[in-house]
Scaffold this active site. Structure first.
Site, PDB file in Angstrom:
ATOM      1  N   GLU A  49       0.813  -1.215   0.000  1.00  0.00           N
ATOM      2  CA  GLU A  49       0.000   0.000   0.000  1.00  0.00           C
ATOM      3  C   GLU A  49       0.849   1.269   0.000  1.00  0.00           C
ATOM      4  O   GLU A  49       0.507   2.265   0.646  1.00  0.00           O
ATOM      5  CB  GLU A  49      -0.997   0.002   1.170  1.00  0.00           C
ATOM      6  CG  GLU A  49      -2.121  -1.012   0.994  1.00  0.00           C
ATOM      7  CD  GLU A  49      -3.371  -0.650   1.766  1.00  0.00           C
ATOM      8  OE1 GLU A  49      -3.578   0.537   2.071  1.00  0.00           O
ATOM      9  OE2 GLU A  49      -4.165  -1.580   2.048  1.00  0.00           O
ATOM     10  N   HIS A 272      -2.052  -1.401  10.164  1.00  0.00           N
ATOM     11  CA  HIS A 272      -1.541  -2.758  10.360  1.00  0.00           C
ATOM     12  C   HIS A 272      -0.294  -2.704  11.236  1.00  0.00           C
ATOM     13  O   HIS A 272       0.384  -1.676  11.311  1.00  0.00           O
ATOM     14  CB  HIS A 272      -1.180  -3.408   9.015  1.00  0.00           C
ATOM     15  CG  HIS A 272      -2.361  -3.757   8.171  1.00  0.00           C
ATOM     16  ND1 HIS A 272      -2.628  -5.042   7.759  1.00  0.00           N
ATOM     17  CD2 HIS A 272      -3.341  -2.992   7.646  1.00  0.00           C
ATOM     18  CE1 HIS A 272      -3.718  -5.052   7.010  1.00  0.00           C
ATOM     19  NE2 HIS A 272      -4.169  -3.813   6.932  1.00  0.00           N
TER      20      HIS A 272
END
Length: 443
Positions: A49, A272
């Site tokens: 990402e 995360h």
């Protein structure tokens, strides 16, 4: 097996959640990530990402001294989001884009616009050829009604096939990334069983991190609590997987994750948690067959039987997705036919004033143009959807055909082990215990 220890490597993996102008504190978090990587000096860094190439270039400049070699994988409308940094020279790279990745009309999810893929680089680590993979699979937005499950299963299947066919000459294989699958999910089990990759969390000798190794925790301020409602502690969907070869034995000495908050900073690195695995590499100098031929045969037989069950289960899920895609394609075709019929009616209405000579009736042009534009929009949208669903059907059919062939091959190998079993045990008398019957291959 006699071996000689050659060294250790540290592998780092993180989903950065780096959507420019949308992700919170994006620039500040990239600065924190860069400081962390510069300080820790991992051998291999695998990031997901990193949607903006500008952010990649920022990290590349910041890590120029600690990680002089890097690669950014470009794919899709906004990129694949995959990046790799390394202390070791990158000798080769390749990107495989998944054939299925969500739906374009689900714009609020955004997965379709990102070119989800698996990136591979080839490194030379202490004289050993290392194939390093980084990937990011489609997200799971609903555990109960997961409409993307067939797509994620196909992605996992393409991932394992890609690793299987490209890692045959590698001495060391490492896969890191956000798989968006729980450890017990079908895709994760299939990936590990088919490629023989080991999970660094499961196979580590020492662990320091969140309880149960979760990488998406409820205490993270960027995490949606409603999405984690069924899982109070969080979920584990990020992984570092590895395996060695007949030349190199690989063991995970330690594994750690971040724990949400970062000291001296008001927010964490990402939504995360970051993973770090320390792997010990040992060069195998003398190879001996481990165990008797009977033990080896029984172990391989059990693995083959497990693989048959897993691939069969995956094929079933793909068939369900195929049925839904065919139904949606049929709906799109019917809607397109309706739009075309309405467009013909509009043209017929437009022709009436031209044919009705001698009449002086006003023609409602505004209504005509509005309805005509609506009919054309219906026809165009349904045609595009029909093309998209046709592509989805072809991809699902291709994956299902591959799984059917794989099941037949695995069953043939399993039947060969069963037929050779009496030859491995000529001295045993009495009934065979737990001997399974041969399985006929599926048509």
């Amino acid at each position: 097996m006699a071996s000689r220890e050659t060294g250790r490597i540290r592998v780092f993996s993180l989903n950065c959640w780096g959507i420019r102008y949308l992700s919170k504190n994006c620039a500040q978090r990239y600065a924190m990530i860069g400081d962390l990587l510069s300080r820790e000096k991992h051998d291999i860094v695998l990031l997901q990402e990193v949607w903006s190439e500008k952010d990649y270039l920022y990290l590349k400049k910041k890590l120029a001294s600690s990680h002089p070699y890097s690669h950014y994988f470009k794919s899709g409308v906004i990129g694949s989001g995959l990046a790799m940094f390394s202390k070791h020279r990158v000798h080769d790279s390749f990107l495989y884009r998944y054939s299925l990745n969500g739906y374009p009309y689900m714009a609020h999810h955004g997965d379709w616009f990102g070119g989800k893929a698996v990136g591979m680089v080839v490194l030379n680590i202490d004289g050993h050829t290392a194939h390093i993979y980084v990937t990011h699979l489609h997200a799971e937005y609903s555990r109960e009604k997961d409409s993307y499950l067939p797509h994620r299963i196909v992605q996992a299947w393409e991932l394992l096939q890609f690793i299987h066919h490209t890692s045959s000459g590698a001495h060391l294989v490492i896969l890191g990334g956000d798989l968006n699958m729980h450890p017990e999910d079908l895709g994760t089990r299939l990936l590990r069983a088919y490629t023989s990759l080991k999970d660094s969390y499961v196979d580590t000798a020492k662990f320091d991190g969140c309880e149960d190794g979760v990488t998406l925790i409820a205490d993270n301020p960027y995490t949606s609590k409603t999405e984690l409602a069924p899982f109070e502690k969080g979920i584990r969907i990020d992984y570092i997987l590895f395996k060695g070869s007949s030349r190199v034995d690989v063991q995970c000495e330690s594994m750690s994750t971040t724990k949400g908050s970062v000291p001296d900073h008001p927010f964490p690195y990402s939504d995360h948690e970051a993973l770090t695995a320390q792997l010990r590499l040992e060069t195998v100098s003398q190879t001996q067959q481990g165990g008797s031929p009977e033990t080896v045969s029984q172990t391989q037989q059990g693995k083959l039987a497990e693989l048959v069950d897993l691939v069969t289960e995956a094929r079933t899920e793909v068939k369900v997705g195929l049925h839904c895609a065919e139904r949606m394609r049929y709906t799109a075709a019917r809607t397109g036919a309706m739009g075309f019929a309405l467009l013909l009616v509009e043209l017929a209405i437009a022709a009436v004033p031209c044919l009705a000579l001698g009449t002086d009736q006003p023609f409602p042009r505004a209504s005509f143009y509005l309805l005509g534009a609506l009919c054309f929009a219906i026809l165009l949208t349904s045609s595009l959807l029909y093309l998209f669903y046709s592509m989805e059907v072809k991809s699902l059919q291709g994956a299902e055909d591959q799984m059917r062939l794989a099941i037949g091959s695995l069953q043939e190998r399993l039947r060969g082990f069963l037929l050779s079993q009496p030859l491995l045990k000529p001295q045993r008398t009495g009934p065979e215990r737990g001997e399974p019957c041969a399985v006929e291959p599926e048509e």
